[in-house]
Scaffold this motif. Structure first.
Motif, mmCIF file in Angstrom:
data_model
loop_
_atom_site.group_PDB
_atom_site.id
_atom_site.type_symbol
_atom_site.label_atom_id
_atom_site.label_comp_id
_atom_site.label_asym_id
_atom_site.label_seq_id
_atom_site.Cartn_x
_atom_site.Cartn_y
_atom_site.Cartn_z
ATOM 1 N N GLY A 7 23.791 73.552 -76.682
ATOM 2 C CA GLY A 7 24.812 73.881 -75.515
ATOM 3 C C GLY A 7 25.878 74.766 -76.176
ATOM 4 N N GLN A 8 25.130 75.825 -76.353
ATOM 5 C CA GLN A 8 26.041 77.106 -77.032
ATOM 6 C C GLN A 8 27.303 77.150 -76.003
ATOM 7 O OE1 GLN A 8 24.183 80.321 -79.191
ATOM 8 N NE2 GLN A 8 22.420 79.784 -77.709
ATOM 9 N N ALA A 9 28.494 77.466 -76.801
ATOM 10 C CA ALA A 9 29.615 77.709 -76.112
ATOM 11 C C ALA A 9 29.920 78.958 -76.356
ATOM 12 C CB ALA A 9 30.749 76.745 -76.652
ATOM 13 N N GLY A 10 30.953 79.313 -75.867
ATOM 14 C CA GLY A 10 31.637 80.911 -75.745
ATOM 15 C C GLY A 10 32.100 81.089 -77.175
ATOM 16 N N ASP A 11 32.607 80.184 -77.888
ATOM 17 C CA ASP A 11 33.139 80.260 -78.944
ATOM 18 C C ASP A 11 32.095 80.374 -80.224
ATOM 19 O OD1 ASP A 11 32.675 77.684 -79.043
ATOM 20 O OD2 ASP A 11 34.624 76.983 -79.798
ATOM 21 N N ARG A 12 30.775 80.249 -80.059
ATOM 22 C CA ARG A 12 29.736 80.153 -81.178
ATOM 23 C C ARG A 12 28.551 80.444 -80.579
ATOM 24 N NH1 ARG A 12 31.065 75.586 -79.593
ATOM 25 N NH2 ARG A 12 29.509 74.131 -79.258
ATOM 26 N N ARG A 13 27.911 81.467 -80.834
ATOM 27 C CA ARG A 13 26.716 81.906 -80.319
ATOM 28 C C ARG A 13 25.373 82.201 -81.457
ATOM 29 N NH1 ARG A 13 30.497 84.084 -77.945
ATOM 30 N NH2 ARG A 13 30.323 86.087 -79.179
ATOM 31 N N CYS A 14 24.214 81.585 -81.298
ATOM 32 C CA CYS A 14 23.419 82.063 -82.255
ATOM 33 C C CYS A 14 22.004 82.775 -81.581
ATOM 34 C CB CYS A 14 22.808 80.812 -83.089
ATOM 35 S SG CYS A 14 24.158 79.839 -84.052
ATOM 36 N N ARG A 15 21.431 83.507 -82.308
ATOM 37 C CA ARG A 15 20.101 83.988 -81.582
ATOM 38 C C ARG A 15 19.226 84.401 -82.743
ATOM 39 N NH1 ARG A 15 20.405 89.333 -82.487
ATOM 40 N NH2 ARG A 15 22.263 90.321 -82.458
ATOM 41 N N PRO A 16 18.027 84.558 -82.460
ATOM 42 C CA PRO A 16 17.004 85.006 -83.482
ATOM 43 C C PRO A 16 17.102 86.714 -83.633
ATOM 44 C CG PRO A 16 15.891 84.402 -81.385
ATOM 45 C CD PRO A 16 17.366 83.942 -81.288
ATOM 46 N N VAL A 17 16.935 86.986 -84.729
ATOM 47 C CA VAL A 17 17.003 88.373 -85.024
ATOM 48 C C VAL A 17 15.410 88.724 -85.232
ATOM 49 C CG1 VAL A 17 17.563 90.201 -86.817
ATOM 50 C CG2 VAL A 17 19.084 88.537 -86.378
#
Length: 188
Positions: free
Chosen positions: A18-28
């Motif tokens: 449930g990623q929110a606008g104040d934190r995001r993660c993604r694979p590199v």
């Protein structure tokens, strides 16, 4: 597991957070990773070969274009670069460091990266990392080996609210699930 399957699997796992606008993660995805060990006397030649100044302090990153060197110890760097540069970097180091007193190991298959960003990203990291992320204690450009829960990671602060995490591929699902769990704690 190949890169595409791994990225897809990890992306699905993190989608649960449930990623929110104040934190995001993604694979590199993509890129080459090398472990470089070189003695102080050869830093100038190694830096010329890489197009980077390797003489900076320990726990700092230096970048130029798509090349980054994270200084993790007195004679140890983690190199992050474009896959297309991998062969030329190895050849350039071999050409300039003719005494052979260095070590360059391709660790691209061992590690993967995770990009973390957003205003509350330090809350997410502090859920499992014991470091102080105040800008005075962990400034932009700092890079260090540390832990996230029980996984060893390398963490690099790229901007005030943007980090790059390197983790062994075998620990990546564990780290992603923990990021998802911590992320759920901060969900609205």
């Amino acid at each position: 597991m190949d890169n595409l399957a791994e990225t897809t699997s990890l992306s699905r796992l993190f989608a649960l957070s449930g990623q929110a606008g104040d934190r995001r993660c993604r694979p590199v995805t993509g890129g080459a990773r090398f472990s470089l060990r070189v003695k102080q006397a050869s830093l100038g030649a190694a830096g010329e070969a890489l197009g980077l100044d390797l003489t900076g302090p320990i726990n700092r990153a230096v970048s130029s274009g798509q090349r980054t060197a994270l200084r993790l110890g007195p004679d140890e760097w983690l190199l992050l670069l474009a896959e297309a540069d991998a062969a030329s970097v190895a050849a350039s180091l071999a050409q300039r460091l003719t005494d052979g007193l260095y070590s360059l190991a391709d660790i691209s298959h061992r590690q993967t990266g995770i990009a973390l960003e957003g205003a509350a990203v330090t809350d997410l990291l502090n859920g499992g990392c014991p470091l102080d992320f105040d800008l005075a204690a962990f400034p932009v450009g700092m890079a260090t080996r540390t832990i996230f829960f029980k996984a060893e990671i390398v963490l690099w602060r790229q901007d005030t609210a943007r980090f790059h995490m390197e983790v062994w591929r075998s620990f990546a699902p564990y780290v992603w699930s923990l990021l998802a769990n911590v992320g759920r704690e901060y969900a609205d």
